[in-house]
Design a protein around this motif. Structure first.
Motif, PDB file in Angstrom:
ATOM      1  N   PRO A   1       5.761 -23.745  -0.279  1.00 34.86           N
ATOM      2  CA  PRO A   1       4.732 -23.384   0.694  1.00 34.86           C
ATOM      3  C   PRO A   1       3.496 -22.751   0.041  1.00 34.86           C
ATOM      4  O   PRO A   1       3.507 -22.424  -1.148  1.00 34.86           O
ATOM      5  CB  PRO A   1       5.443 -22.370   1.594  1.00 34.86           C
ATOM      6  CG  PRO A   1       6.889 -22.554   1.336  1.00 34.86           C
ATOM      7  CD  PRO A   1       6.997 -22.994  -0.086  1.00 34.86           C
ATOM      8  N   ALA A   2       2.469 -22.596   0.852  1.00 35.27           N
ATOM      9  CA  ALA A   2       1.260 -21.920   0.383  1.00 35.27           C
ATOM     10  C   ALA A   2       1.613 -20.526  -0.125  1.00 35.27           C
ATOM     11  O   ALA A   2       2.497 -19.856   0.416  1.00 35.27           O
ATOM     12  CB  ALA A   2       0.241 -21.828   1.518  1.00 35.27           C
ATOM     13  N   ASN A   3       0.926 -20.100  -1.156  1.00 30.39           N
ATOM     14  CA  ASN A   3       1.180 -18.802  -1.779  1.00 30.39           C
ATOM     15  C   ASN A   3       0.523 -17.691  -0.973  1.00 30.39           C
ATOM     16  O   ASN A   3      -0.691 -17.492  -1.040  1.00 30.39           O
ATOM     17  CB  ASN A   3       0.652 -18.810  -3.216  1.00 30.39           C
ATOM     18  CG  ASN A   3       0.993 -17.529  -3.963  1.00 30.39           C
ATOM     19  OD1 ASN A   3       1.860 -16.763  -3.545  1.00 30.39           O
ATOM     20  ND2 ASN A   3       0.302 -17.292  -5.069  1.00 30.39           N
ATOM     21  N   VAL A   4       1.303 -16.984  -0.185  1.00 32.60           N
ATOM     22  CA  VAL A   4       0.804 -15.856   0.603  1.00 32.60           C
ATOM     23  C   VAL A   4       1.677 -14.641   0.317  1.00 32.60           C
ATOM     24  O   VAL A   4       2.856 -14.768  -0.009  1.00 32.60           O
ATOM     25  CB  VAL A   4       0.802 -16.163   2.115  1.00 32.60           C
ATOM     26  CG1 VAL A   4      -0.166 -17.295   2.433  1.00 32.60           C
ATOM     27  CG2 VAL A   4       2.194 -16.505   2.613  1.00 32.60           C
TER      28      VAL A   4
ATOM     29  N   GLN B   1       4.427 -14.044   7.347  1.00 35.40           N
ATOM     30  CA  GLN B   1       3.881 -15.393   7.213  1.00 35.40           C
ATOM     31  C   GLN B   1       4.820 -16.287   6.406  1.00 35.40           C
ATOM     32  O   GLN B   1       5.059 -17.449   6.757  1.00 35.40           O
ATOM     33  CB  GLN B   1       2.512 -15.347   6.537  1.00 35.40           C
ATOM     34  CG  GLN B   1       1.383 -14.841   7.416  1.00 35.40           C
ATOM     35  CD  GLN B   1       0.057 -14.857   6.665  1.00 35.40           C
ATOM     36  OE1 GLN B   1      -0.271 -13.926   5.920  1.00 35.40           O
ATOM     37  NE2 GLN B   1      -0.699 -15.910   6.859  1.00 35.40           N
ATOM     38  N   GLN B   2       5.343 -15.744   5.317  1.00 40.17           N
ATOM     39  CA  GLN B   2       6.309 -16.490   4.515  1.00 40.17           C
ATOM     40  C   GLN B   2       7.504 -16.889   5.367  1.00 40.17           C
ATOM     41  O   GLN B   2       7.960 -18.047   5.335  1.00 40.17           O
ATOM     42  CB  GLN B   2       6.777 -15.642   3.324  1.00 40.17           C
ATOM     43  CG  GLN B   2       5.712 -15.325   2.305  1.00 40.17           C
ATOM     44  CD  GLN B   2       6.203 -14.306   1.276  1.00 40.17           C
ATOM     45  OE1 GLN B   2       7.276 -13.720   1.423  1.00 40.17           O
ATOM     46  NE2 GLN B   2       5.407 -14.089   0.233  1.00 40.17           N
TER      47      GLN B   2
ATOM     48  N   MET C   1      14.242 -23.632  -1.311  1.00 39.47           N
ATOM     49  CA  MET C   1      12.975 -22.949  -1.032  1.00 39.47           C
ATOM     50  C   MET C   1      13.096 -21.495  -1.444  1.00 39.47           C
ATOM     51  O   MET C   1      14.165 -20.885  -1.342  1.00 39.47           O
ATOM     52  CB  MET C   1      12.576 -23.071   0.446  1.00 39.47           C
ATOM     53  CG  MET C   1      13.535 -22.460   1.447  1.00 39.47           C
ATOM     54  SD  MET C   1      13.025 -22.776   3.161  1.00 39.47           S
ATOM     55  CE  MET C   1      14.131 -21.654   4.047  1.00 39.47           C
ATOM     56  N   GLY C   2      11.982 -20.984  -1.951  1.00 30.46           N
ATOM     57  CA  GLY C   2      11.944 -19.607  -2.395  1.00 30.46           C
ATOM     58  C   GLY C   2      11.845 -19.484  -3.891  1.00 30.46           C
ATOM     59  O   GLY C   2      12.617 -20.100  -4.629  1.00 30.46           O
ATOM     60  N   MET C   3      10.844 -18.722  -4.329  1.00 29.16           N
ATOM     61  CA  MET C   3      10.651 -18.413  -5.741  1.00 29.16           C
ATOM     62  C   MET C   3      10.504 -16.902  -5.862  1.00 29.16           C
ATOM     63  O   MET C   3      10.772 -16.172  -4.910  1.00 29.16           O
ATOM     64  CB  MET C   3       9.447 -19.193  -6.277  1.00 29.16           C
ATOM     65  CG  MET C   3       9.667 -20.713  -6.206  1.00 29.16           C
ATOM     66  SD  MET C   3       8.317 -21.711  -6.906  1.00 29.16           S
ATOM     67  CE  MET C   3       7.074 -21.548  -5.619  1.00 29.16           C
ATOM     68  N   SER C   4      10.073 -16.435  -7.014  1.00 27.66           N
ATOM     69  CA  SER C   4      10.066 -14.984  -7.248  1.00 27.66           C
ATOM     70  C   SER C   4       9.298 -14.218  -6.170  1.00 27.66           C
ATOM     71  O   SER C   4       9.745 -13.176  -5.711  1.00 27.66           O
ATOM     72  CB  SER C   4       9.463 -14.688  -8.625  1.00 27.66           C
ATOM     73  OG  SER C   4      10.265 -15.223  -9.650  1.00 27.66           O
ATOM     74  N   GLY C   5       8.149 -14.749  -5.741  1.00 24.21           N
ATOM     75  CA  GLY C   5       7.285 -14.009  -4.827  1.00 24.21           C
ATOM     76  C   GLY C   5       7.670 -14.080  -3.366  1.00 24.21           C
ATOM     77  O   GLY C   5       7.166 -13.295  -2.558  1.00 24.21           O
ATOM     78  N   ASP C   6       8.530 -15.018  -2.995  1.00 24.84           N
ATOM     79  CA  ASP C   6       8.874 -15.168  -1.584  1.00 24.84           C
ATOM     80  C   ASP C   6      10.370 -15.385  -1.372  1.00 24.84           C
ATOM     81  O   ASP C   6      10.796 -15.866  -0.329  1.00 24.84           O
ATOM     82  CB  ASP C   6       8.071 -16.306  -0.944  1.00 24.84           C
ATOM     83  CG  ASP C   6       8.224 -17.643  -1.693  1.00 24.84           C
ATOM     84  OD1 ASP C   6       9.161 -17.767  -2.503  1.00 24.84           O
ATOM     85  OD2 ASP C   6       7.397 -18.546  -1.460  1.00 24.84           O
TER      86      ASP C   6
ATOM     87  N   MET D   1      19.118 -22.388  -1.953  1.00 22.12           N
ATOM     88  CA  MET D   1      18.863 -22.475  -3.383  1.00 22.12           C
ATOM     89  C   MET D   1      17.458 -21.934  -3.678  1.00 22.12           C
ATOM     90  O   MET D   1      16.471 -22.440  -3.145  1.00 22.12           O
ATOM     91  CB  MET D   1      18.971 -23.926  -3.879  1.00 22.12           C
ATOM     92  CG  MET D   1      18.858 -24.086  -5.387  1.00 22.12           C
ATOM     93  SD  MET D   1      19.073 -25.816  -5.902  1.00 22.12           S
ATOM     94  CE  MET D   1      20.786 -26.106  -5.467  1.00 22.12           C
ATOM     95  N   VAL D   2      17.386 -20.892  -4.497  1.00 18.14           N
ATOM     96  CA  VAL D   2      16.089 -20.335  -4.886  1.00 18.14           C
ATOM     97  C   VAL D   2      15.791 -20.718  -6.329  1.00 18.14           C
ATOM     98  O   VAL D   2      16.690 -20.771  -7.172  1.00 18.14           O
ATOM     99  CB  VAL D   2      16.044 -18.798  -4.708  1.00 18.14           C
ATOM    100  CG1 VAL D   2      16.097 -18.434  -3.235  1.00 18.14           C
ATOM    101  CG2 VAL D   2      17.172 -18.109  -5.464  1.00 18.14           C
ATOM    102  N   ARG D   3      14.535 -20.999  -6.603  1.00 17.87           N
ATOM    103  CA  ARG D   3      14.111 -21.487  -7.907  1.00 17.87           C
ATOM    104  C   ARG D   3      13.372 -20.361  -8.636  1.00 17.87           C
ATOM    105  O   ARG D   3      12.243 -20.023  -8.276  1.00 17.87           O
ATOM    106  CB  ARG D   3      13.211 -22.711  -7.735  1.00 17.87           C
ATOM    107  CG  ARG D   3      13.827 -23.799  -6.849  1.00 17.87           C
ATOM    108  CD  ARG D   3      12.909 -25.015  -6.703  1.00 17.87           C
ATOM    109  NE  ARG D   3      11.603 -24.691  -6.152  1.00 17.87           N
ATOM    110  CZ  ARG D   3      11.318 -24.659  -4.858  1.00 17.87           C
ATOM    111  NH1 ARG D   3      12.253 -24.926  -3.944  1.00 17.87           N
ATOM    112  NH2 ARG D   3      10.108 -24.364  -4.456  1.00 17.87           N
ATOM    113  N   ILE D   4      14.010 -19.804  -9.647  1.00 16.65           N
ATOM    114  CA  ILE D   4      13.472 -18.634 -10.336  1.00 16.65           C
ATOM    115  C   ILE D   4      13.295 -18.940 -11.820  1.00 16.65           C
ATOM    116  O   ILE D   4      14.242 -19.375 -12.486  1.00 16.65           O
ATOM    117  CB  ILE D   4      14.402 -17.404 -10.181  1.00 16.65           C
ATOM    118  CG1 ILE D   4      14.712 -17.161  -8.699  1.00 16.65           C
ATOM    119  CG2 ILE D   4      13.768 -16.184 -10.821  1.00 16.65           C
ATOM    120  CD1 ILE D   4      13.532 -16.784  -7.837  1.00 16.65           C
TER     121      ILE D   4
END
Length: 236
Positions: free
Chosen positions: A168-171, A176-177, A203-208, A219-222
């Motif tokens: 998703p967009a980086n917010v 919002q996330q 979905m999901g990385m370090s910031g969200d 599954m989160v991608r870190i």
């Protein structure tokens, strides 16, 4: 204890904490270590810390790593996920070497991956990439296109559709996330009503990551939080 092992333990603890706060089952979220641009030794350190799933964005770099570990460390039995954009002229390499693909966004790529998957390998586990934030710069299908693409994939014997993936967009705003991730989770639920094996929401990385897990990510991608800052100098 290596810094990579410490980082993995920290991220794993964070994931467990968020799962608990959200009332989700323990171990319902898998950690995908994004190892792009990182050397084999860093991946080996992560593997020795118990990490088995690795994500790569660049085809040739990823293939080189897959081959290295299959030859030199077959006992590790690592699972390799391709999470970058796929050009038509690179589908054969992806089909021959990876276990998962997160970034199918058009019928041509799905068909080529199916046709080029070696018969001695199990079906390639795949996700449809969704452009959930409707960003012109992002890959992925529009939400309304998911089901036509899913229908094609489900007819291909060398592919197994497992779910959806999005960037998703980086917010920075958690709410919002969360709202964006909930949209993707709702689409995943609809998909699961029509097809078997739908169990993965990447979905999901370090910031969200927190919002992604709350919304239902499996599954989160870190990457950087495990391996440190990346060096892109050789990718220019």
């Amino acid at each position: 204890m290596s810094s990579i092992q410490q980082n993995i333990e920290h991220i794993t603890s964070q994931i467990a904490d968020v799962q608990q706060k959200c009332g989700r089952a323990r171990d319902s979220v898998q950690l995908l270590a994004v190892s792009k641009t990182k050397p084999n030794q860093a991946i080996l350190d992560a593997a020795k810390a118990g990490q088995t799933r690795f994500g790569e964005n660049y085809v040739q770099e990823g293939v080189d790593k897959v081959q290295y570990f299959q030859t030199n460390h077959p006992e590790l039995d690592l699972e390799w996920h391709f999470i970058g954009p796929i050009q038509s002229n690179k589908t054969r390499l992806v089909a021959e070497h990876f276990d998962w693909v997160h970034t199918i966004d058009r019928e041509k790529i799905a068909q080529r991956l199916n046709d080029q998957r070696p018969q001695h390998l199990p079906p390639l586990q795949v996700l449809i990439q969704v452009n959930i934030s409707d960003e012109a710069s992002k890959s992925g299908v529009e939400p309304q296109q998911i089901f036509d693409l899913a229908q094609l994939i489900s007819s291909l014997p060398s592919l197994t559709l497992r779910g959806l993936m999005s960037i998703p967009a980086n917010v920075d705003n958690h709410q919002q996330q969360l709202e964006t991730f909930k949209q993707l989770a709702a689409l995943q639920t609809q998909l699961g009503e029509q097809y078997a094996h739908i169990d993965t929401l990447s979905m999901g990385m370090s910031g969200d990551m927190d919002a992604a897990i709350e919304a239902g990510s499996t599954m989160v991608r870190i990457g950087t939080a495990i391996f440190g800052a990346r060096d892109y100098s050789s990718k220019a």
